[in-house]
Design a protein around this motif. Structure first.
Motif, short mmCIF file in Angstrom:
data_model
loop_
_atom_site.label_atom_id
_atom_site.label_comp_id
_atom_site.label_asym_id
_atom_site.label_seq_id
_atom_site.Cartn_x
_atom_site.Cartn_y
_atom_site.Cartn_z
N PRO A 181 -2.06 13.55 7.76
CA PRO A 181 -0.79 13.06 8.33
C PRO A 181 0.35 14.02 8.00
O PRO A 181 0.21 14.88 7.13
N TRP A 208 -5.71 11.04 1.16
CA TRP A 208 -4.70 10.49 2.07
C TRP A 208 -5.32 9.49 3.04
O TRP A 208 -4.64 8.63 3.57
N GLY A 243 0.82 -1.19 0.00
CA GLY A 243 0.00 0.00 0.00
C GLY A 243 0.86 1.25 0.00
O GLY A 243 1.90 1.31 0.66
N PRO A 263 5.80 14.30 3.82
CA PRO A 263 6.99 13.45 3.69
C PRO A 263 8.21 14.19 4.21
O PRO A 263 8.32 15.41 4.06
N ASP A 298 2.55 4.58 0.84
CA ASP A 298 2.82 5.33 2.06
C ASP A 298 3.66 6.54 1.68
O ASP A 298 4.82 6.39 1.25
N LEU A 345 5.26 8.54 3.37
CA LEU A 345 6.45 8.68 4.18
C LEU A 345 7.56 7.73 3.74
O LEU A 345 8.71 7.87 4.17
N ALA A 346 7.23 6.76 2.90
CA ALA A 346 8.22 5.77 2.48
C ALA A 346 8.47 5.77 0.98
O ALA A 346 9.43 5.16 0.52
N TYR A 347 7.62 6.44 0.24
CA TYR A 347 7.73 6.39 -1.23
C TYR A 347 7.51 7.79 -1.79
O TYR A 347 6.51 8.43 -1.48
#
Length: 276
Positions: free
Chosen positions: A257, A136, A106, A260, A108, A110-112
């Motif tokens: 949220p 989001w 999924g 990034p 994210d 913050l990671a991608y």
């Protein structure tokens, strides 16, 4: 037309979706996420999946391949869940299959990281089809082999739920403030310059032709499926010309949220799986 294949085994329900899609195996040895005609959301969500998914693919966006899965409800007899059994019994005949992407994750933020160009193309496309379900809160995006893939387009083409007011759909604005990719500075102007000229009457005719008649008319046997296809194509063609001018990217809702981190956005975007 979409590939037609027979579902041979019901594997497991996927309870993340409100329509209770299921993972199935098929006669072509493929594995699919099946969306059912008997689900409470109805046939129109399948129409939206086919048209929006087909259009996204034609525009060069990554969308899993779609197929028409023929379902014999007898395959669900061994399913212990009564809700699933009822859904299978109500969905005999053609259903929608989406190619399963094994090992996908999924999305994210913050990671991608997503480039401004790719974010702009996705936001522009979602505005075109009036996607109300790529926020989001529920991105409906997957990362597979380091690339971003778009899934779940049942909440697009919202005008088909109220045809009497559909005439105004061509000029309907699109608020992308809470879009899943709003934080990546989407380059909407570049996306419009690239994608809008590709949305032609000929391309749309090919896309809407993919939808089975029975999904277009649902329970209304007096409806004209070709007329409904033409209405969808007409609205999409009109929206493509100027939808970029009606996209709003305002402040997100307070519950958004965190953005990034700087190491993902300051330099050239790095995709998941790339070496540092």
């Amino acid at each position: 037309m979409l590939t037609e294949v027979t579902a041979t085994r019901y594997v497991t329900p996927l309870r993340e979706g409100g329509s209770l899609p299921g993972l199935v195996e098929a006669a072509d040895l493929g594995t699919y996420v099946m969306k059912f005609t008997g689900a409470g959301q109805g046939h129109r969500t399948l129409v939206a999946e086919v048209i929006s998914g087909g259009l996204a693919r034609q525009l060069g966006l990554r969308v899993p391949e779609l197929a028409v899965l023929e379902l014999d409800p007898v395959i669900g007899r061994a399913e212990p869940d009564e809700e699933v059994q009822a859904l299978l019994r109500a969905s005999a005949g053609p259903n929608l299959g989406m190619d399963f992407l094994p090992g996908s994750l999924g999305f994210d933020p913050l990671a991608y990281s997503v480039s401004a160009a790719e974010a702009g193309r996705v936001v522009w496309f979602d505005a075109l089809v009036n996607n109300v379900d790529r926020s989001w809160r529920n991105p409906n995006l997957l990362v597979w082999h380091g690339d971003l893939w778009l899934i779940d387009h049942g909440a697009t083409l919202t005008w088909q739920h109220n045809w009497p007011s559909a005439a105004s759909a061509a000029d309907r604005p699109y608020d992308a403030s809470d879009h899943a990719l709003a934080g990546f500075s989407p380059d909407i102007a570049a996306a419009a310059a690239d994608l809008a000229p590709a949305v032609t009457a000929e391309l749309l005719a090919d896309v809407v032709a993919e939808v089975p008649d029975s999904w277009l008319i649902g329970r209304d046997e007096s409806a004209d499926p070709d007329a409904l296809r033409a209405r969808h194509a007409e609205i999409l063609l009109a929206r493509a010309a100027g939808v970029h001018r009606r996209i709003t990217l305002g402040p997100p809702t307070p519950t958004r949220p965190p953005s990034p981190p700087g190491w993902l956005t300051a330099a050239a975007p790095r995709r998941a799986g790339e070496a540092s």
